[in-house]
Design an enzyme around this catalytic site. Sequence first.
Site, short mmCIF file in Angstrom:
data_model
loop_
_atom_site.label_atom_id
_atom_site.label_comp_id
_atom_site.label_asym_id
_atom_site.label_seq_id
_atom_site.Cartn_x
_atom_site.Cartn_y
_atom_site.Cartn_z
N SER A 28 0.81 -1.22 0.00
CA SER A 28 0.00 0.00 0.00
C SER A 28 0.85 1.27 0.00
CB SER A 28 -0.93 0.00 1.22
OG SER A 28 -0.17 -0.16 2.41
N ASP A 184 7.39 -6.03 12.84
CA ASP A 184 6.45 -6.41 11.78
C ASP A 184 6.90 -7.70 11.08
OD1 ASP A 184 4.23 -6.10 10.16
OD2 ASP A 184 5.21 -4.76 8.75
#
Length: 222
Positions: A28, A184
Amino acid sequence: VEQIERELGGPLGQFFTSISEEPVAAASLAQVYLATLNDGKDTKVAVKVQRPSVLGTVSKDLYVLRRAAEVFQGLVERFAPQQRTDYVALLNEWAVGFYTELDFLNEAENQRRSRDLIMNQEKVRGVYVPEVYDELCTRRVLVTEWIDGVKLSDCPQDEIRDLIGVGQESFLVQLLQVGFFHSDPHPGNLMKMADPSDPSKNLLVILDFGLMASIEQEDMDT
């Protein structure tokens, strides 16, 4: 190409002899391309390029979310006072992380620091963090060593099993000894590559250092 040339301040050929027409990975916030450096060695690199309009889009989305969080917080305090979560503060903290991810210079510093801590200082065996080419990094372009490997989640079960222990060791060292850890670790950020010094063995490669967190010594001890 326009984004890269604008960020690096010169024509593409000044920095790279080739670059893939299509991204090899897309998300994104950015896309990643395979390129070769104009260094006389045809060094393969990964070029992460931020989407041109992403900062404005993210800012508008976060503004709307924060206003919604304020309204929701008011409803919670009125109808469910026993609920103690501060949703506005939670959104603010999340937004800081989002903006931090949009600064690729910060990601470059995180990756360079992690490489030094994991591979050089702590010498965690079986883990590899790609090199960063600092002179080609800006807030919106990140150039790092290209890794010929396979997503860990796509590997055979026995290879996944062998590297799980390596991953556990690496992340526990980051969390409990170093106090600076990758926040992450989803499947897209973990790869397997052959060990250059011994092709019969595999290394666990950690990618994408946009989201990191620090922990104080007292909390590590606890």
